[in-house]
Design a protein around this motif. Structure first.
Motif, PDB file in Angstrom:
ATOM      1  N   THR A  47      62.930  73.884  77.673  1.00 33.28           N
ATOM      2  CA  THR A  47      62.261  74.947  78.432  1.00 33.28           C
ATOM      3  C   THR A  47      60.753  74.736  78.430  1.00 33.28           C
ATOM      4  N   LEU A  48      60.224  74.365  77.265  1.00 33.89           N
ATOM      5  CA  LEU A  48      58.774  74.120  77.174  1.00 33.89           C
ATOM      6  C   LEU A  48      58.377  72.919  78.017  1.00 33.89           C
ATOM      7  N   ASP A  49      59.144  71.826  77.947  1.00 33.61           N
ATOM      8  CA  ASP A  49      58.821  70.618  78.713  1.00 33.61           C
ATOM      9  C   ASP A  49      58.854  70.898  80.215  1.00 33.61           C
ATOM     10  N   ASN A  50      59.848  71.638  80.663  1.00 34.57           N
ATOM     11  CA  ASN A  50      59.933  71.987  82.081  1.00 34.57           C
ATOM     12  C   ASN A  50      58.765  72.858  82.515  1.00 34.57           C
ATOM     13  N   LEU A  51      58.351  73.747  81.619  1.00 34.20           N
ATOM     14  CA  LEU A  51      57.222  74.623  81.916  1.00 34.20           C
ATOM     15  C   LEU A  51      55.940  73.823  82.083  1.00 34.20           C
ATOM     16  N   ILE A  52      55.698  72.880  81.177  1.00 32.08           N
ATOM     17  CA  ILE A  52      54.495  72.040  81.260  1.00 32.08           C
ATOM     18  C   ILE A  52      54.530  71.188  82.524  1.00 32.08           C
TER      19      ILE A  52
ATOM     20  N   THR B 241      55.998  71.889  85.363  1.00 30.97           N
ATOM     21  CA  THR B 241      55.740  72.740  86.518  1.00 30.97           C
ATOM     22  C   THR B 241      54.259  73.060  86.654  1.00 30.97           C
ATOM     23  N   LEU B 242      53.595  73.331  85.538  1.00 31.37           N
ATOM     24  CA  LEU B 242      52.151  73.598  85.569  1.00 31.37           C
ATOM     25  C   LEU B 242      51.382  72.384  86.068  1.00 31.37           C
ATOM     26  N   ARG B 243      51.810  71.200  85.653  1.00 36.98           N
ATOM     27  CA  ARG B 243      51.134  69.984  86.106  1.00 36.98           C
ATOM     28  C   ARG B 243      51.356  69.764  87.606  1.00 36.98           C
ATOM     29  N   GLN B 244      52.546  70.080  88.100  1.00 35.90           N
ATOM     30  CA  GLN B 244      52.814  69.962  89.534  1.00 35.90           C
ATOM     31  C   GLN B 244      51.971  70.945  90.334  1.00 35.90           C
ATOM     32  N   ARG B 245      51.617  72.042  89.735  1.00 38.59           N
ATOM     33  CA  ARG B 245      50.758  73.027  90.399  1.00 38.59           C
ATOM     34  C   ARG B 245      49.300  72.614  90.424  1.00 38.59           C
ATOM     35  N   GLY B 246      48.995  71.486  89.805  1.00 39.34           N
ATOM     36  CA  GLY B 246      47.619  70.993  89.801  1.00 39.34           C
ATOM     37  C   GLY B 246      46.815  71.377  88.587  1.00 39.34           C
TER      38      GLY B 246
ATOM     39  N   LYS C 129      46.729  77.418  78.172  1.00 43.06           N
ATOM     40  CA  LYS C 129      47.881  78.282  78.436  1.00 43.06           C
ATOM     41  C   LYS C 129      48.948  78.133  77.351  1.00 43.06           C
ATOM     42  N   MET C 130      49.170  76.900  76.903  1.00 41.86           N
ATOM     43  CA  MET C 130      50.164  76.681  75.856  1.00 41.86           C
ATOM     44  C   MET C 130      49.692  77.227  74.508  1.00 41.86           C
ATOM     45  N   ALA C 131      48.386  77.258  74.289  1.00 43.23           N
ATOM     46  CA  ALA C 131      47.862  77.833  73.045  1.00 43.23           C
ATOM     47  C   ALA C 131      48.173  79.331  72.992  1.00 43.23           C
ATOM     48  N   ALA C 132      48.027  79.998  74.130  1.00 45.23           N
ATOM     49  CA  ALA C 132      48.348  81.425  74.183  1.00 45.23           C
ATOM     50  C   ALA C 132      49.841  81.658  73.972  1.00 45.23           C
ATOM     51  N   LEU C 133      50.668  80.831  74.620  1.00 46.18           N
ATOM     52  CA  LEU C 133      52.116  80.977  74.471  1.00 46.18           C
ATOM     53  C   LEU C 133      52.553  80.683  73.046  1.00 46.18           C
ATOM     54  N   SER C 134      51.987  79.633  72.449  1.00 41.96           N
ATOM     55  CA  SER C 134      52.345  79.266  71.081  1.00 41.96           C
ATOM     56  C   SER C 134      52.011  80.393  70.099  1.00 41.96           C
ATOM     57  N   LYS C 135      50.840  80.980  70.257  1.00 39.87           N
ATOM     58  CA  LYS C 135      50.424  82.069  69.370  1.00 39.87           C
ATOM     59  C   LYS C 135      51.376  83.250  69.491  1.00 39.87           C
ATOM     60  N   LEU C 136      51.785  83.563  70.720  1.00 45.40           N
ATOM     61  CA  LEU C 136      52.692  84.683  70.952  1.00 45.40           C
ATOM     62  C   LEU C 136      54.075  84.407  70.364  1.00 45.40           C
ATOM     63  N   LEU C 137      54.612  83.203  70.589  1.00 46.33           N
ATOM     64  CA  LEU C 137      55.953  82.886  70.113  1.00 46.33           C
ATOM     65  C   LEU C 137      56.012  82.789  68.588  1.00 46.33           C
TER      66      LEU C 137
ATOM     67  N   PRO D  49      59.892  75.650  69.798  1.00 51.16           N
ATOM     68  CA  PRO D  49      59.723  74.238  70.163  1.00 51.16           C
ATOM     69  C   PRO D  49      58.488  73.659  69.491  1.00 51.16           C
ATOM     70  N   GLU D  50      58.296  72.373  69.648  1.00 51.97           N
ATOM     71  CA  GLU D  50      57.097  71.710  69.124  1.00 51.97           C
ATOM     72  C   GLU D  50      56.037  71.666  70.220  1.00 51.97           C
ATOM     73  N   PHE D  51      54.925  72.301  69.950  1.00 47.34           N
ATOM     74  CA  PHE D  51      53.817  72.307  70.910  1.00 47.34           C
ATOM     75  C   PHE D  51      52.915  71.112  70.619  1.00 47.34           C
ATOM     76  N   ARG D  52      52.801  70.222  71.586  1.00 50.17           N
ATOM     77  CA  ARG D  52      51.930  69.055  71.442  1.00 50.17           C
ATOM     78  C   ARG D  52      50.749  69.184  72.393  1.00 50.17           C
ATOM     79  N   ARG D  53      49.583  68.950  71.870  1.00 49.23           N
ATOM     80  CA  ARG D  53      48.368  69.074  72.677  1.00 49.23           C
ATOM     81  C   ARG D  53      48.291  67.923  73.670  1.00 49.23           C
ATOM     82  N   GLN D  54      48.019  68.248  74.926  1.00 46.63           N
ATOM     83  CA  GLN D  54      47.868  67.231  75.964  1.00 46.63           C
ATOM     84  C   GLN D  54      46.499  66.563  75.829  1.00 46.63           C
ATOM     85  N   LYS D  55      46.451  65.280  76.170  1.00 49.49           N
ATOM     86  CA  LYS D  55      45.188  64.554  76.074  1.00 49.49           C
ATOM     87  C   LYS D  55      44.235  65.038  77.166  1.00 49.49           C
TER      88      LYS D  55
END
Length: 354
Positions: free
Chosen positions: A85-90, A92-97, A106-114, A127-133
């Protein structure tokens, strides 16, 4: 022995609930089984937003991030947030530009909430949240003449906003940190920041002009709680935007109040302050955040040019005539001396015979 009826009714038997011996005593207790429920991301945010985030612009941005994520998940309810679910979410965000930097926020906010929901037992796996380069972007900071023009325009609109601007550029603190100051945070020549993004307090010395701007002008009425508590973030940003448009910086989207923090950091590094001290001054949680300004420390590389431009020592004339190194020449000379001695000896013997 515990009967089936006792187990079904949740009645512990005396034999099962307590075991005694001379050296030990073990007691068991029974907890009710908790019902597994499912939640939407938006529902979790409503439950924990006021606990996890203080009021302000950052909380507003987080609300926007979580709302977008809930929309992308189509309001799906879940009791476990899996990796796919997390991978698909990331993706989709990348496809949105979205850039990697935006995705990370955005993932930092989601990670803190979860993580909070997991700790409270609302969801049972993360899931494992990995920081994008992220690419190292160009950091915009104010030149001295830009600062003078901008601050003059701000001062013409609000004396309080001008005092805050000077404080921000000389202290390098965040806007929220300055607005949250109270008088007890200011002691003699130093100011302490307790409400920080990283959660770590820090104390820094004040420049002379900061000492001047934290003094409130003599006015009638009750003294405010702190030096800048008369202003809100929204009020200051409105004054800032009007002033930057007046001085011709309206089209530059990087000229926001946070540029004063970049300006302070840049001036420290360009002035020869080492990166570790700059990190302490700014209150960065990791050194990698401060390393964004390391390229401005050009003075540290000046010594390299001196070494490269130093002329090589000139070779002596004798060395130029003799292609052999000095050590090799000495060995060759040592070899020729016995031969010359032998020739001279033979010539002497022939002369005596004749």
């Amino acid at each position: 022995m515990m009967t089936t009826e006792a187990i079904q009714e949740g009645e512990p038997s005396d034999h099962f609930s307590m075991f005694s011996s001379q050296n030990s005593k073990i007691q068991y207790s029974y907890n009710k089984i908790r019902e597994v429920k499912s939640y939407r991301v938006g529902e979790l945010f409503l439950a924990y937003r006021d606990i996890l985030w203080d009021d302000g612009r950052h909380k507003y941005n987080v609300s926007s991030f979580i709302g977008e994520i809930d929309e992308l998940l189509l309001g799906e309810r879940f009791s476990a947030f899996d990796q796919s679910t997390l991978d698909n979410l990331i993706g989709t965000l990348r496809q949105r530009g979205n850039s990697n930097a935006t995705i990370n926020r955005k993932m930092a906010a989601l990670s803190k909430l979860l993580r909070k929901a997991h700790k409270m037992g609302d969801i049972h796996s993360l899931p494992e949240f990995r920081r994008q380069k992220e690419r190292a972007g160009r950091i915009r900071f104010l030149e001295r003449d830009e600062e003078a023009r901008l601050f003059a325009a701000i001062k013409s609109r609000s004396e309080d906003a001008y005092r805050l601007s000077v404080f921000l550029v000389d202290s390098g603190c965040r806007l929220g940190e300055a607005l949250g100051l109270i008088w007890n945070d200011i002691q003699e020549h130093r100011v302490s920041f307790w409400i920080t993004k990283s959660g770590r307090s820090r104390t820094i010395p004040m420049t002379e002009r900061v000492k001047e701007v934290i003094k409130l002008p003599a006015t009638e009425g009750r003294r405010p709680k702190g030096p800048f508590t008369k202003l809100s973030q929204a009020q200051y940003r409105a004054i800032w935007n009007d002033a930057k448009a007046e001085v011709g910086l309206g089209a530059d989207d990087q000229v926001v109040p946070h540029i004063l923090r970049h300006t302070c950091a840049s001036r420290l590094v360009q002035g020869g302050i080492d990166i570790r001290r700059v990190q302490m001054w700014l209150g960065h949680q990791t050194l990698s955040m401060t390393m964004r300004y390391a390229h401005l420390a050009t003075n540290d590389l000046d010594g390299c040019v001196v070494v490269l431009e130093t002329p090589r020592p000139a070779q002596p004339d004798s060395a130029a005539e003799n292609p052999l190194p000095s050590s090799s020449a000495a060995k060759q000379e040592a070899k020729t001396e016995p031969v010359a001695a032998k020739i001279s000896s033979r010539a002497t013997r022939k002369g005596s015979k004749s």
